[in-house]
Motif scaffolding. Structure first.
Motif, PDB file in Angstrom:
ATOM      1  N   ALA A 191       8.687  14.392  15.469  1.00 46.88           N
ATOM      2  CA  ALA A 191       7.654  15.278  14.937  1.00 46.88           C
ATOM      3  C   ALA A 191       6.400  14.542  14.480  1.00 46.88           C
ATOM      4  N   ASP A 192       6.504  13.231  14.250  1.00 51.91           N
ATOM      5  CA  ASP A 192       5.393  12.515  13.630  1.00 51.91           C
ATOM      6  C   ASP A 192       5.405  11.065  14.092  1.00 51.91           C
ATOM      7  N   ASP A 193       4.335  10.640  14.774  1.00 49.96           N
ATOM      8  CA  ASP A 193       4.382   9.255  15.280  1.00 49.96           C
ATOM      9  C   ASP A 193       3.892   8.229  14.249  1.00 49.96           C
ATOM     10  N   GLY A 194       3.630   8.688  13.014  1.00 48.09           N
ATOM     11  CA  GLY A 194       3.289   7.744  11.954  1.00 48.09           C
ATOM     12  C   GLY A 194       4.495   7.305  11.127  1.00 48.09           C
ATOM     13  N   VAL A 195       5.694   7.530  11.665  1.00 50.35           N
ATOM     14  CA  VAL A 195       6.900   7.233  10.884  1.00 50.35           C
ATOM     15  C   VAL A 195       7.506   5.895  11.308  1.00 50.35           C
ATOM     16  N   THR A 196       7.836   5.064  10.316  1.00 47.39           N
ATOM     17  CA  THR A 196       8.495   3.777  10.564  1.00 47.39           C
ATOM     18  C   THR A 196       9.899   3.825   9.990  1.00 47.39           C
ATOM     19  N   VAL A 197      10.854   3.399  10.795  1.00 48.51           N
ATOM     20  CA  VAL A 197      12.249   3.351  10.338  1.00 48.51           C
ATOM     21  C   VAL A 197      12.423   2.199   9.362  1.00 48.51           C
ATOM     22  N   ASN A 243       5.222  -5.867   1.170  1.00 49.68           N
ATOM     23  CA  ASN A 243       4.749  -6.448  -0.096  1.00 49.68           C
ATOM     24  C   ASN A 243       3.613  -7.438   0.139  1.00 49.68           C
ATOM     25  N   LEU A 244       3.733  -8.237   1.187  1.00 49.95           N
ATOM     26  CA  LEU A 244       2.687  -9.217   1.499  1.00 49.95           C
ATOM     27  C   LEU A 244       1.512  -8.580   2.231  1.00 49.95           C
ATOM     28  N   ARG A 245       1.664  -7.304   2.525  1.00 48.55           N
ATOM     29  CA  ARG A 245       0.644  -6.529   3.253  1.00 48.55           C
ATOM     30  C   ARG A 245       0.273  -7.142   4.602  1.00 48.55           C
ATOM     31  N   VAL A 246       1.252  -7.752   5.263  1.00 48.56           N
ATOM     32  CA  VAL A 246       1.011  -8.178   6.639  1.00 48.56           C
ATOM     33  C   VAL A 246       1.334  -7.032   7.592  1.00 48.56           C
ATOM     34  N   THR A 247       1.924  -5.950   7.057  1.00 45.73           N
ATOM     35  CA  THR A 247       2.106  -4.741   7.841  1.00 45.73           C
ATOM     36  C   THR A 247       1.917  -3.551   6.904  1.00 45.73           C
ATOM     37  N   ALA A 248       1.750  -2.369   7.472  1.00 41.58           N
ATOM     38  CA  ALA A 248       1.570  -1.166   6.652  1.00 41.58           C
ATOM     39  C   ALA A 248       2.373  -0.036   7.270  1.00 41.58           C
ATOM     40  N   ALA A 249       2.636   0.993   6.469  1.00 39.03           N
ATOM     41  CA  ALA A 249       3.377   2.153   6.981  1.00 39.03           C
ATOM     42  C   ALA A 249       2.805   3.418   6.372  1.00 39.03           C
ATOM     43  N   GLU A 250       2.777   4.496   7.158  1.00 39.52           N
ATOM     44  CA  GLU A 250       2.372   5.800   6.611  1.00 39.52           C
ATOM     45  C   GLU A 250       3.543   6.460   5.936  1.00 39.52           C
ATOM     46  N   THR A 251       4.659   6.509   6.682  1.00 38.34           N
ATOM     47  CA  THR A 251       5.877   7.129   6.170  1.00 38.34           C
ATOM     48  C   THR A 251       7.062   6.258   6.545  1.00 38.34           C
ATOM     49  N   LEU A 252       7.942   6.013   5.589  1.00 38.31           N
ATOM     50  CA  LEU A 252       9.174   5.295   5.894  1.00 38.31           C
ATOM     51  C   LEU A 252      10.310   6.300   6.024  1.00 38.31           C
ATOM     52  N   LEU A 253      11.066   6.145   7.083  1.00 40.71           N
ATOM     53  CA  LEU A 253      12.252   6.972   7.291  1.00 40.71           C
ATOM     54  C   LEU A 253      13.480   6.115   6.999  1.00 40.71           C
ATOM     55  N   ASP A 254      14.143   6.432   5.891  1.00 33.63           N
ATOM     56  CA  ASP A 254      15.316   5.661   5.466  1.00 33.63           C
ATOM     57  C   ASP A 254      16.534   6.127   6.267  1.00 33.63           C
ATOM     58  N   GLN A 265      15.091  -5.803   4.550  1.00 36.00           N
ATOM     59  CA  GLN A 265      15.030  -7.216   4.172  1.00 36.00           C
ATOM     60  C   GLN A 265      13.966  -7.995   4.946  1.00 36.00           C
ATOM     61  N   SER A 266      13.433  -7.408   5.982  1.00 35.44           N
ATOM     62  CA  SER A 266      12.240  -7.963   6.631  1.00 35.44           C
ATOM     63  C   SER A 266      11.040  -7.078   6.357  1.00 35.44           C
ATOM     64  N   LEU A 267      11.258  -5.757   6.466  1.00 37.67           N
ATOM     65  CA  LEU A 267      10.134  -4.829   6.333  1.00 37.67           C
ATOM     66  C   LEU A 267       9.525  -4.864   4.925  1.00 37.67           C
ATOM     67  N   LEU A 268      10.344  -4.901   3.879  1.00 39.37           N
ATOM     68  CA  LEU A 268       9.776  -4.872   2.524  1.00 39.37           C
ATOM     69  C   LEU A 268       9.002  -6.146   2.170  1.00 39.37           C
ATOM     70  N   PRO A 269       9.528  -7.335   2.506  1.00 39.70           N
ATOM     71  CA  PRO A 269       8.669  -8.510   2.280  1.00 39.70           C
ATOM     72  C   PRO A 269       7.337  -8.386   3.025  1.00 39.70           C
ATOM     73  N   MET A 270       7.379  -7.872   4.259  1.00 36.93           N
ATOM     74  CA  MET A 270       6.139  -7.750   5.039  1.00 36.93           C
ATOM     75  C   MET A 270       5.199  -6.713   4.431  1.00 36.93           C
ATOM     76  N   ALA A 285       0.861  -1.183   0.000  1.00 36.43           N
ATOM     77  CA  ALA A 285       0.000   0.000   0.000  1.00 36.43           C
ATOM     78  C   ALA A 285       0.899   1.235   0.000  1.00 36.43           C
ATOM     79  N   SER A 286       0.372   2.348  -0.484  1.00 37.48           N
ATOM     80  CA  SER A 286       1.203   3.562  -0.611  1.00 37.48           C
ATOM     81  C   SER A 286       1.729   4.059   0.722  1.00 37.48           C
ATOM     82  N   PHE A 287       2.902   4.642   0.673  1.00 29.47           N
ATOM     83  CA  PHE A 287       3.463   5.303   1.855  1.00 29.47           C
ATOM     84  C   PHE A 287       4.330   6.458   1.380  1.00 29.47           C
TER      85      PHE A 287
END
Ligand SMILES: Cc1cc2nc3c(=O)[nH]c(=O)nc-3n(C[C@H](O)[C@H](O)[C@H](O)COP(=O)(O)OP(=O)(O)OC[C@H]3O[C@@H](n4cnc5c(N)ncnc54)[C@H](O)[C@@H]3O)c2cc1C
Ligand code: FES
Ligand code: FES
Lengths: 278, 159
Positions: free
Chosen positions: A23-29, A41-52, A34-39, A4-6
Motif C-alpha cells: 500500500a505504501d512504497d515509503g515503508v522500510t522493514v 541514529n548516525l543518520r546515514v540512512t532515513a526512513a518514512e515509516t518502519l514496519l516492525d 541491529q544494523s538499521l538502528l545504528p544507521m 530523524a522522525s519516522f
C-alpha cells in the motif's frame, strides 16, 4: 544522537505485513534493528515509516525435512549459536553465528536482516552462499525463490523488490564432505577484514567456497573450488595460484593487506574443511 | 504513541515517540539513569539492559518494539542475590574506576554466568569483547566475573 522522525507500524501476520508494503512504497522493514538502528541514529540512512516484523511467528520457524532445512528470516544469531539446526550442517551454522558481533547484538540480530543488508563484510551472506541457499521472498502477489548467488547483487544491494519480505532460506542437505571457516578481524566481534567459508563436495556435489570482506557482496571462489573437485589432493602452491586468481575477480583494487587476508582465510577454510573430512 | 511495558517489575504506560530508543525511555521518561549511554549506536555496550531476560543494547532497540515486554535495568538488580555477589567481587577486585561502563558490565556479567555456569578467563574475555572500558584495562573485571561465578557455583574462589 537521535534519528530523524519516522512513523511506526507493527504487523502480526505475514499477510498483514505484505499488505502494508504493497500500500505504501515509503515503508522500510525493521527486523532486529541491529544494523538499521545504528544507521538511523548516525543518520546515514532515513526512513518514512518502519514496519516492525518481529512478531511474525512464521518467520521464526526452523523446519528440517529429509532433503532440506528451512531457516526463517527472523531466526536470531544467538538462537543458532545456542544450537538451533546444529546437526543440519555439521555445526557450520553454529560456528558462524557465534562469531558475529557480541552476544547482546546476536540476541536481536537476524539471519534475514544480515543477508538483506548485504554488508560487504557480513558473515551470513558468505556462509549461505557457500551452502548454495535459496532465498524465499513473499509479497502481496505471491512467493518467489531466488538462489543466493543471484539474490546478492552488490554491497548493500540485493534482488529484493519493493513490496517484498524475505521469509527465510531453503538449504539443501547436500552430502557435504566437510566445512571450514577462516576469519580475520581486528578484534573478536568486529566486522571481518576477510571471511571465507568452504564446503567441500562429496558424492557428485560440487565444492563451494565464498568470501566476504571484498568491496562488493559475498563472492564465490570458483577456480579454487573447481580445482579441489578435480584434484582433491591439490597442494598449497597450486591452491594459492587459483585463490589469487579468484581474489582478482572477487575484489577489484584490493590492497596488499586485503589480498594477504583473503589468501589466508580461504586457505585456512580449506585446511579446516579437509581436516574435518575424515 | 502509547507504550506499555514492565520495568523492574512495575508496569508502566508511557507516551513515546516512534523514534525513541529504549535507552531514551529508560533514562529520560523513567529517570532510571543507572543505564549509561556511551556511543548511542551499538558499539560500546554501556547501555546493556535485559529485555525479556536477555541482554540487549538499549540504544539500538526501538522503545515501541518493547510493547508488553519486561525490561530490567541495573536499578532492578538491587535485591538480586547473584548480582549482589557479582557486585561484591567487582568491589574487591577493583573492577571499576570511573564506573561509566559498570552497569553494562554487570548486566552482561550476570548473563555470562547464567549461560556458562563457571566460565574460565578466556571465555569471559571473549564475551566481554564488546563491552568497552576506558579505565581499568579489564583485568579486575575479568577476575571479578570469574570469582563471582566460582562463588555462585559453590566452589572455592581461585584467588
Ligand atoms: C556492534 C555491532 C557489530 C556487528 N558485527 C557484525 C559482524 O561482525 N558480522 C556481521 O555479519 N554482522 C555484524 N553486525 C550486524 C548484525 O549482524 C545485524 O544483526 C544484521 O546485519 C542485521 O540484522 P537485523 O535483524 O538486525 O536487521 P535490521 O537492522 O532490522 O535490518 C537490516 C536491513 O535488512 C532489511 N530487512 C531485515 N529483515 C528483512 C526481511 N525479513 N525482509 C526484508 N527486508 C529485511 C531492513 O529493511 C534493513 O534494510 C554488527 C552489528 C553491531 C551493532
Ligand atoms: S551506548 Fe549503546 S552500545 Fe554504546
Ligand atoms: S571504569 Fe571507567 S569506563 Fe570502565
Amino acid at each position: 544522537m537521535k534519528p530523524a522522525s519516522f512513523d511506526y507500524v507493527r504487523a502480526t501476520t505475514l499477510e498483514e505485513a505484505v499488505g502494508v508494503l504493497a500500500a505504501d512504497d515509503g515503508v522500510t522493514v525493521i527486523a532486529g534493528g541491529q544494523s538499521l538502528l545504528p544507521m538511523l541514529n548516525l543518520r546515514v540512512t532515513a526512513a518514512e515509516t518502519l514496519l516492525d516484523i518481529t512478531r511474525l511467528e512464521e518467520l521464526k520457524a526452523v523446519r528440517e525435512t529429509g532433503e532440506q532445512v528451512f531457516i526463517g528470516a527472523l531466526v536470531t544469531h544467538a538462537s543458532i549459536e545456542d544450537g538451533i539446526a546444529r546437526e543440519a550442517f555439521g555445526g557450520l551454522l553454529q560456528r558462524v553465528a557465534s562469531k558475529i558481533a557480541y552476544r547482546a547484538v546476536r540476541n536481536l540480530g537476524t539471519v534475514g536482516g544480515s543477508v538483506v543488508l548485504s554488508d560487504p563484510s557480513a558473515d551470513w551472506p558468505a556462509c549461505l552462499l557457500a551452502l548454495d541457499a535459496t532465498a524465499v521472498l513473499a509479497s502481496a502477489s505471491g512467493q518467489r525463490r531466488v538462489a543466493l548467488s543471484e539474490f546478492l547483487v552488490d554491497a548493500y544491494e540485493t534482488a529484493l523488490e519493493p513490496g517484498e519480505i524475505l521469509t527465510g532460506f531453503e538449504i539443501s542437505r547436500r552430502n557435504a564432505g566437510g566445512w571450514g571457516v577462516g576469519k580475520v578481524a581486528r578484534k573478536s566481534g568486529a566486522f571481518a577484514d576477510s571471511l571465507a567459508v568452504a564446503v567441500l563436495g562429496r558424492a557428485g556435489q560440487a565444492t563451494r567456497i565464498a568470501l566476504s570482506g571484498t568491496a562488493s557482496c559475498a563472492q564465490p571462489m570458483a577456480r579454487v573450488a573447481a580445482l579441489l573437485d578435480e584434484e582433491p589432493g591439490a597442494q598449497a602452491e597450486q591452491l594459492a595460484r587459483a585463490i589469487r586468481a579468484d581474489i582478482t575477480d572477487a575484489h577489484e583494487e584490493a590492497t596488499p593487506y586485503q589480498e594477504r587476508c583473503h589468501l589466508h582465510t580461504v586457505m585456512s577454510a580449506i585446511t579446516e574443511a579437509r581436516q574435518s573430512w575424515s | 504513541m502509547e507504550l506499555t511495558l514492565t520495568i523492574n517489575g512495575k508496569t508502566e504506560t508511557l507516551s513515546v515517540d516512534a523514534r525513541d530508543s529504549l535507552s531514551d525511555v529508560i533514562r529520560e521518561k523513567l529517570n532510571l539513569t543507572g543505564t549509561h549511554v556511551g556511543c548511542d549506536h551499538g558499539a560500546c555496550g554501556a547501555c546493556t539492559v535485559h529485555l525479556d531476560g536477555i541482554p540487549v543494547r538499549s540504544c539500538i532497540v526501538l522503545a515501541v518494539r518493547c510493547e508488553g515486554s519486561e525490561v530490567r535495568t541495573i536499578e532492578g538488580t538491587r535485591g538480586d542475590d547473584a548480582m549482589n555477589v557479582i557486585r561484591r567481587h567487582f568491589h574487591e577486585k577493583h573492577a571499576l574506576q570511573c564506573g561509566f561502563c559498570t552497569p553494562g558490565m554487570l548486566m552482561m556479567a550476570s548473563d555470562i554466568i547464567r549461560r556458562y555456569g563457571r566460565p574460565d578467563e578466556k571465555q569471559v574475555r571473549s564475551e566481554l569483547s564488546g563491552q568497552i572500558c576506558r579505565c581499568t584495562g579489564y583485568m579486575g573485571i575479568v577476575a571479578a566475573i570469574v570469582a563471582a561465578a566460582d562463588e555462585l557455583a559453590g566452589e572455592p574462589a581461585a584467588g
